[in-house]
Design a protein around this motif. Structure first.
Motif, short mmCIF file in Angstrom:
data_model
loop_
_atom_site.label_atom_id
_atom_site.label_comp_id
_atom_site.label_asym_id
_atom_site.label_seq_id
_atom_site.Cartn_x
_atom_site.Cartn_y
_atom_site.Cartn_z
N PHE A 4 0.83 -1.21 0.00
CA PHE A 4 0.00 0.00 0.00
C PHE A 4 0.86 1.25 0.00
CE2 PHE A 4 -1.92 3.38 2.63
CZ PHE A 4 -3.02 3.69 1.83
N ILE A 5 1.88 1.27 0.84
CA ILE A 5 2.76 2.45 0.94
C ILE A 5 3.54 2.63 -0.35
CG2 ILE A 5 4.77 3.42 2.14
CD1 ILE A 5 3.74 2.00 4.68
N SER A 7 2.83 1.67 -3.36
CA SER A 7 1.97 2.05 -4.48
C SER A 7 1.54 3.51 -4.40
CB SER A 7 0.72 1.15 -4.52
OG SER A 7 -0.09 1.35 -3.38
N ASN A 8 1.49 4.06 -3.19
CA ASN A 8 1.10 5.46 -3.03
C ASN A 8 2.27 6.42 -3.22
OD1 ASN A 8 -1.84 6.14 -1.87
ND2 ASN A 8 -1.26 4.06 -1.25
N ASP A 9 3.41 6.09 -2.66
CA ASP A 9 4.58 6.97 -2.78
C ASP A 9 5.82 6.19 -2.37
OD1 ASP A 9 6.53 8.94 -2.64
OD2 ASP A 9 5.14 10.46 -1.93
N TYR A 10 6.67 5.88 -3.35
CA TYR A 10 7.85 5.05 -3.06
C TYR A 10 8.84 5.79 -2.17
CZ TYR A 10 10.28 0.70 -3.99
OH TYR A 10 10.82 -0.55 -3.85
N LYS A 53 4.65 12.37 6.29
CA LYS A 53 3.68 11.68 5.44
C LYS A 53 3.69 10.18 5.73
CE LYS A 53 2.31 11.16 0.59
NZ LYS A 53 2.64 11.52 -0.83
N MET A 57 0.52 7.95 7.10
CA MET A 57 0.00 6.74 6.46
C MET A 57 -0.02 5.57 7.42
SD MET A 57 1.78 7.09 2.69
CE MET A 57 0.95 5.66 1.98
N SER A 61 -3.64 3.79 9.65
CA SER A 61 -4.00 2.37 9.48
C SER A 61 -4.09 1.62 10.80
CB SER A 61 -2.96 1.68 8.58
OG SER A 61 -1.71 1.61 9.24
#
Length: 211
Positions: A4-5, A7-10, A53, A57, A61
């Motif tokens: 998930f992380i 895919s959102n922002d490497y 950030k 994230m 969760s």
């Protein structure tokens, strides 16, 4: 969570993995004091923002129990490391788990009356958990292991696959698909055989009644 992380922002995952967090502290006459925001450069602000950030994230969760354990930590990497230790154990514990999983992999066999689908579910659970611990098994080894875990009743199909396919390049999904197709055909033949046996039984019963 890892997927998930990424895919959102490497870059966020890089922060969690490599910890490029910059503390807001500078030395002043031998004492460490908080650096004022106006004293920070643009690059430093960006690095701090990425860390924030990452924390955001992660925290979003968590349930209240997990959040209360890590909410005071300022580094995203420290939060991740704390979670790994809490839920996966120390390095010694991880090594023990990996050893058990590897043993399960080596001893893996299809169980009596087990379907291909259920067998593959058990199989994929083992190698996926190993992958989560950083132990990646080459696909050709997975293919061979699954193929040789089949019982004697599958010898004909196993031999046909070995003779027709290159096991070094055969994909695991393709192997499973081939086994599922064979299983369906096998079940169909068995059902037809049972129907034929019942039909013969009925004929025998009719003959006896006539006599």
């Amino acid at each position: 969570m890892r997927l998930f992380i990424k895919s959102n922002d490497y870059l966020v995952w890089d922060v969690i993995e490599d910890d490029p967090y910059i503390p807001l502290k500078i030395e002043n006459e031998g004492n460490m004091i908080l650096k004022k925001k106006m004293e920070m450069g643009e690059e430093e602000r960006k690095k701090i923002q990425i860390n924030e950030k990452a924390l955001h994230m992660l925290f979003c969760s968590f349930g209240p129990d997990i959040y209360s354990k890590v909410s005071f930590i300022e580094s995203a990497k420290e939060v991740w490391d704390t979670l790994e230790t809490t839920y996966e154990g120390t390095n010694d514990v991880k090594e023990t788990k990996i050893g058990i999983l590897n043993l399960s992999f080596e001893n893996f066999k299809m169980e009596p009356d087990e379907t291909v689908s259920k067998m593959f579910d058990r199989f994929s659970t083992i190698f996926n958990v190993l992958k989560g611990f950083g132990e990646t098994i080459p696909e050709d080894k997975l293919v061979r292991k699954l193929l040789y875990s089949l019982p004697e009743s599958w010898d004909g199909k196993r031999t046909a696959i070995i003779e027709a396919k290159n096991l070094k390049t055969l994909k695991l999904d393709d192997l499973v698909g081939s086994l599922l197709t064979y299983e369906i055909m096998k079940q169909g033949r068995e059902e037809e055989k049972k129907k034929e046996e019942k039909r013969v039984e009925k004929l025998e019963v009719k003959k006896k009644k006539k006599m």
